[in-house]
Design a protein around this motif. Structure first.
Motif, PDB file in Angstrom:
ATOM      1  N   LEU A   1       0.832  -1.200   0.000  1.00 56.07           N
ATOM      2  CA  LEU A   1       0.000   0.000   0.000  1.00 56.07           C
ATOM      3  C   LEU A   1       0.871   1.257   0.000  1.00 56.07           C
ATOM      4  O   LEU A   1       0.550   2.245  -0.673  1.00 56.07           O
ATOM      5  CB  LEU A   1      -0.918   0.005   1.220  1.00 56.07           C
ATOM      6  N   GLY A   2       1.988   1.212   0.720  1.00 52.89           N
ATOM      7  CA  GLY A   2       2.932   2.327   0.707  1.00 52.89           C
ATOM      8  C   GLY A   2       3.541   2.537  -0.669  1.00 52.89           C
ATOM      9  O   GLY A   2       3.706   3.675  -1.125  1.00 52.89           O
ATOM     10  N   ASN A   3       3.860   1.425  -1.328  1.00 51.77           N
ATOM     11  CA  ASN A   3       4.359   1.515  -2.708  1.00 51.77           C
ATOM     12  C   ASN A   3       3.314   2.136  -3.632  1.00 51.77           C
ATOM     13  O   ASN A   3       3.635   2.966  -4.494  1.00 51.77           O
ATOM     14  CB  ASN A   3       4.731   0.122  -3.229  1.00 51.77           C
ATOM     15  N   LEU A   4       2.050   1.756  -3.442  1.00 49.38           N
ATOM     16  CA  LEU A   4       0.966   2.298  -4.265  1.00 49.38           C
ATOM     17  C   LEU A   4       0.806   3.801  -4.039  1.00 49.38           C
ATOM     18  O   LEU A   4       0.627   4.562  -4.999  1.00 49.38           O
ATOM     19  CB  LEU A   4      -0.342   1.578  -3.946  1.00 49.38           C
ATOM     20  N   SER A   5       0.897   4.239  -2.800  1.00 46.40           N
ATOM     21  CA  SER A   5       0.776   5.666  -2.491  1.00 46.40           C
ATOM     22  C   SER A   5       1.921   6.458  -3.117  1.00 46.40           C
ATOM     23  O   SER A   5       1.706   7.547  -3.655  1.00 46.40           O
ATOM     24  CB  SER A   5       0.759   5.872  -0.971  1.00 46.40           C
ATOM     25  N   CYS A   6       3.121   5.916  -3.043  1.00 41.59           N
ATOM     26  CA  CYS A   6       4.278   6.565  -3.659  1.00 41.59           C
ATOM     27  C   CYS A   6       4.096   6.676  -5.172  1.00 41.59           C
ATOM     28  O   CYS A   6       4.380   7.716  -5.771  1.00 41.59           O
ATOM     29  CB  CYS A   6       5.543   5.776  -3.325  1.00 41.59           C
ATOM     30  N   LEU A   7       3.584   5.607  -5.776  1.00 37.16           N
ATOM     31  CA  LEU A   7       3.345   5.611  -7.221  1.00 37.16           C
ATOM     32  C   LEU A   7       2.280   6.628  -7.608  1.00 37.16           C
ATOM     33  O   LEU A   7       2.414   7.335  -8.608  1.00 37.16           O
ATOM     34  CB  LEU A   7       2.918   4.218  -7.679  1.00 37.16           C
ATOM     35  N   ASP A   8       1.218   6.723  -6.801  1.00 37.56           N
ATOM     36  CA  ASP A   8       0.125   7.636  -7.124  1.00 37.56           C
ATOM     37  C   ASP A   8       0.575   9.092  -7.095  1.00 37.56           C
ATOM     38  O   ASP A   8       0.197   9.897  -7.953  1.00 37.56           O
ATOM     39  CB  ASP A   8      -1.044   7.424  -6.161  1.00 37.56           C
ATOM     40  N   ILE A   9       1.372   9.439  -6.095  1.00 37.91           N
ATOM     41  CA  ILE A   9       1.893  10.807  -6.015  1.00 37.91           C
ATOM     42  C   ILE A   9       2.781  11.101  -7.226  1.00 37.91           C
ATOM     43  O   ILE A   9       2.646  12.130  -7.889  1.00 37.91           O
ATOM     44  CB  ILE A   9       2.677  11.021  -4.710  1.00 37.91           C
ATOM     45  N   SER A  10       3.681  10.188  -7.506  1.00 36.43           N
ATOM     46  CA  SER A  10       4.632  10.388  -8.605  1.00 36.43           C
ATOM     47  C   SER A  10       3.929  10.378  -9.956  1.00 36.43           C
ATOM     48  O   SER A  10       4.252  11.178 -10.850  1.00 36.43           O
ATOM     49  CB  SER A  10       5.706   9.296  -8.575  1.00 36.43           C
ATOM     50  N   PHE A  11       2.961   9.483 -10.118  1.00 35.16           N
ATOM     51  CA  PHE A  11       2.243   9.334 -11.383  1.00 35.16           C
ATOM     52  C   PHE A  11       1.536  10.630 -11.775  1.00 35.16           C
ATOM     53  O   PHE A  11       1.627  11.088 -12.918  1.00 35.16           O
ATOM     54  CB  PHE A  11       1.245   8.182 -11.254  1.00 35.16           C
ATOM     55  N   SER A  12       0.837  11.239 -10.819  1.00 37.20           N
ATOM     56  CA  SER A  12       0.148  12.499 -11.101  1.00 37.20           C
ATOM     57  C   SER A  12       1.126  13.650 -11.291  1.00 37.20           C
ATOM     58  O   SER A  12       0.878  14.555 -12.094  1.00 37.20           O
ATOM     59  CB  SER A  12      -0.828  12.835  -9.968  1.00 37.20           C
ATOM     60  N   THR A  13       2.235  13.618 -10.559  1.00 40.77           N
ATOM     61  CA  THR A  13       3.224  14.697 -10.642  1.00 40.77           C
ATOM     62  C   THR A  13       3.891  14.749 -12.015  1.00 40.77           C
ATOM     63  O   THR A  13       4.357  15.806 -12.447  1.00 40.77           O
ATOM     64  CB  THR A  13       4.280  14.528  -9.537  1.00 40.77           C
ATOM     65  N   VAL A  14       3.924  13.624 -12.707  1.00 42.04           N
ATOM     66  CA  VAL A  14       4.518  13.591 -14.049  1.00 42.04           C
ATOM     67  C   VAL A  14       3.730  14.458 -15.025  1.00 42.04           C
ATOM     68  O   VAL A  14       4.301  15.110 -15.906  1.00 42.04           O
ATOM     69  CB  VAL A  14       4.591  12.134 -14.563  1.00 42.04           C
ATOM     70  N   THR A  15       2.401  14.511 -14.874  1.00 47.48           N
ATOM     71  CA  THR A  15       1.554  15.187 -15.865  1.00 47.48           C
ATOM     72  C   THR A  15       0.846  16.433 -15.343  1.00 47.48           C
ATOM     73  O   THR A  15       0.716  17.424 -16.062  1.00 47.48           O
ATOM     74  CB  THR A  15       0.484  14.216 -16.392  1.00 47.48           C
ATOM     75  N   LEU A  16       0.373  16.403 -14.084  1.00 46.25           N
ATOM     76  CA  LEU A  16      -0.502  17.474 -13.595  1.00 46.25           C
ATOM     77  C   LEU A  16       0.153  18.851 -13.482  1.00 46.25           C
ATOM     78  O   LEU A  16      -0.439  19.854 -13.922  1.00 46.25           O
ATOM     79  CB  LEU A  16      -1.128  17.072 -12.258  1.00 46.25           C
ATOM     80  N   PRO A  17       1.344  18.985 -12.882  1.00 47.51           N
ATOM     81  CA  PRO A  17       1.937  20.332 -12.778  1.00 47.51           C
ATOM     82  C   PRO A  17       2.104  21.020 -14.127  1.00 47.51           C
ATOM     83  O   PRO A  17       1.832  22.228 -14.253  1.00 47.51           O
ATOM     84  CB  PRO A  17       3.293  20.057 -12.109  1.00 47.51           C
ATOM     85  N   LYS A  18       2.536  20.285 -15.136  1.00 51.84           N
ATOM     86  CA  LYS A  18       2.693  20.865 -16.468  1.00 51.84           C
ATOM     87  C   LYS A  18       1.341  21.277 -17.037  1.00 51.84           C
ATOM     88  O   LYS A  18       1.204  22.348 -17.649  1.00 51.84           O
ATOM     89  CB  LYS A  18       3.379  19.850 -17.393  1.00 51.84           C
ATOM     90  N   MET A  19       0.327  20.419 -16.838  1.00 46.15           N
ATOM     91  CA  MET A  19      -1.004  20.738 -17.335  1.00 46.15           C
ATOM     92  C   MET A  19      -1.567  21.976 -16.644  1.00 46.15           C
ATOM     93  O   MET A  19      -2.148  22.852 -17.285  1.00 46.15           O
ATOM     94  CB  MET A  19      -1.949  19.558 -17.119  1.00 46.15           C
ATOM     95  N   LEU A  20      -1.384  22.074 -15.329  1.00 46.71           N
ATOM     96  CA  LEU A  20      -1.877  23.234 -14.582  1.00 46.71           C
ATOM     97  C   LEU A  20      -1.181  24.510 -15.033  1.00 46.71           C
ATOM     98  O   LEU A  20      -1.810  25.564 -15.168  1.00 46.71           O
ATOM     99  CB  LEU A  20      -1.669  23.011 -13.082  1.00 46.71           C
ATOM    100  N   GLY A  21       0.119  24.419 -15.268  1.00 45.85           N
ATOM    101  CA  GLY A  21       0.870  25.592 -15.724  1.00 45.85           C
ATOM    102  C   GLY A  21       0.443  26.062 -17.097  1.00 45.85           C
ATOM    103  O   GLY A  21       0.444  27.268 -17.381  1.00 45.85           O
ATOM    104  N   ASN A  22       0.044  25.117 -17.943  1.00 49.18           N
ATOM    105  CA  ASN A  22      -0.354  25.468 -19.310  1.00 49.18           C
ATOM    106  C   ASN A  22      -1.732  26.111 -19.396  1.00 49.18           C
ATOM    107  O   ASN A  22      -2.068  26.706 -20.422  1.00 49.18           O
ATOM    108  CB  ASN A  22      -0.324  24.224 -20.206  1.00 49.18           C
ATOM    109  N   PHE A  23      -2.540  25.979 -18.339  1.00 49.54           N
ATOM    110  CA  PHE A  23      -3.875  26.570 -18.371  1.00 49.54           C
ATOM    111  C   PHE A  23      -3.820  28.089 -18.574  1.00 49.54           C
ATOM    112  O   PHE A  23      -4.648  28.659 -19.270  1.00 49.54           O
ATOM    113  CB  PHE A  23      -4.628  26.251 -17.082  1.00 49.54           C
ATOM    114  N   PHE A  24      -2.836  28.737 -17.939  1.00 50.93           N
ATOM    115  CA  PHE A  24      -2.755  30.194 -18.010  1.00 50.93           C
ATOM    116  C   PHE A  24      -1.463  30.672 -18.676  1.00 50.93           C
ATOM    117  O   PHE A  24      -1.104  31.831 -18.563  1.00 50.93           O
ATOM    118  CB  PHE A  24      -2.865  30.796 -16.603  1.00 50.93           C
ATOM    119  N   SER A  25      -0.785  29.775 -19.354  1.00 48.30           N
ATOM    120  CA  SER A  25       0.465  30.134 -20.017  1.00 48.30           C
ATOM    121  C   SER A  25       0.252  30.264 -21.520  1.00 48.30           C
ATOM    122  O   SER A  25      -0.473  29.475 -22.133  1.00 48.30           O
ATOM    123  CB  SER A  25       1.537  29.082 -19.730  1.00 48.30           C
ATOM    124  N   THR A  26       0.879  31.276 -22.091  1.00 48.30           N
ATOM    125  CA  THR A  26       0.827  31.430 -23.550  1.00 48.30           C
ATOM    126  C   THR A  26       1.852  30.526 -24.228  1.00 48.30           C
ATOM    127  O   THR A  26       1.707  30.194 -25.399  1.00 48.30           O
ATOM    128  CB  THR A  26       1.104  32.893 -23.940  1.00 48.30           C
TER     129      THR A  26
END
Length: 288
Positions: free
Chosen positions: A61-86
């Protein structure tokens, strides 16, 4: 004659083509990402520091939690930044790196979910032998093997994709770099890449999925034949219900996307469905 050029960067078109939706989606996805990091981070912290939880189920379960954090971090920060970026560009190296870590963490989680189902099978069907079979040394070896398989699976895709020649267009019809939308931009023969995506990635997705289903089917048959009691059967399966829900939320969209062949029309559906397993599922796991 096909116009070919050396692509040094790509443009991520995002999760939607409707600009008015971006101001609404930004706080929604930001909140979901915060829930994901906070929830899975809390689970990871408890599993590490509470010695009473140093058991196989909580180790995975700890491995799964680590994967979930990392998995979203690969895509979400870039996507959030692009919402208001030209400037929605991502470098060629950054794109291949994102692709690599996305498939690395995604395939690792797919196999891990099957291992967690097997762990529940051993705990329920072999309770007396469970501590001996699922000993700390074996659990550590299983974890290392899972992460290693995921790494080399992703390395295969990142190397094969980086060797492609891309045509004039560098606009990726997605909110992150993935194999299918990149193949749409590639010039020349991509049959090998398509085959690897369908055969290898399909096997890594389908194999653990069916092993998970077989594990639960075995558990149900075993308990029914042994107890003949619906109440005891319900009690035992309740411990697996949350894991089965995670399995369904993860595998359903993944199988839908990667089993189908790539096409221009399917990419619109793919980026919407990808939100389920890159954004929603990792955040829901701690709540489930």
């Amino acid at each position: 004659m096909v116009n070919q050029t050396t692509v040094t960067a790509f443009i991520l078109l995002g999760v939607t083509d409707i600009k008015e939706l971006e101001s609404f989606l930004f706080p929604v996805f930001l909140t979901i990402y915060f829930v994901n990091v906070a929830g899975n981070g809390a689970i990871l912290r408890v599993v590490i520091f509470d010695s009473r939880l140093h058991l196989p189920m909580y180790f995975f379960l700890g491995n799964l939690s680590c994967l979930d954090i990392s998995f979203s971090t690969v895509t979400l920060p870039k996507m959030l930044g692009n919402f208001f970026s030209t400037d929605k560009t991502i470098s060629f190296f950054g794109c291949i790196s994102q692709l690599h870590f996305f498939h690395f963490l995604g395939s690792t989680e797919a196999i891990l979910l099957a291992v967690m189902a097997f762990d529940r099978l051993m705990a329920i069907c072999k309770p007396l032998h469970y501590p001996v079979i699922m000993n700390p040394q074996l659990c550590a070896k299983i974890a290392v093997t899972i992460w290693t398989i995921g790494f080399f699976h992703a390395l295969m895709h990142s190397v094969m994709t980086s060797r492609l020649t891309f045509c004039a267009s560098n606009q990726i019809h997605h909110f992150f770099c993935d194999v299918k939308p990149l193949l749409e931009l590639a010039c020349g023969n991509t049959e090998l890449n398509q085959w690897l995506l369908s055969a290898v990635t399909g096997t890594i997705a389908m194999g653990p999925f069916f092993l998970t289903l077989l594990s639960y089917l075995y558990i149900i048959i075993y308990l029914f034949l042994k107890t003949h009691s619906c109440s005891m059967l319900h009690k035992a399966l309740s411990t697996c219900a949350s894991h089965f829900m995670v399995v369904f939320l993860f595998y359903a969209p993944v199988l839908f996307i990667y089993i189908r062949p790539a096409s221009g029309s399917s990419l619109d559906q793919d980026r919407v469905i990808a939100v389920m397993y890159t954004v929603l599922t990792p955040a829901l796991n701690p709540l489930i």
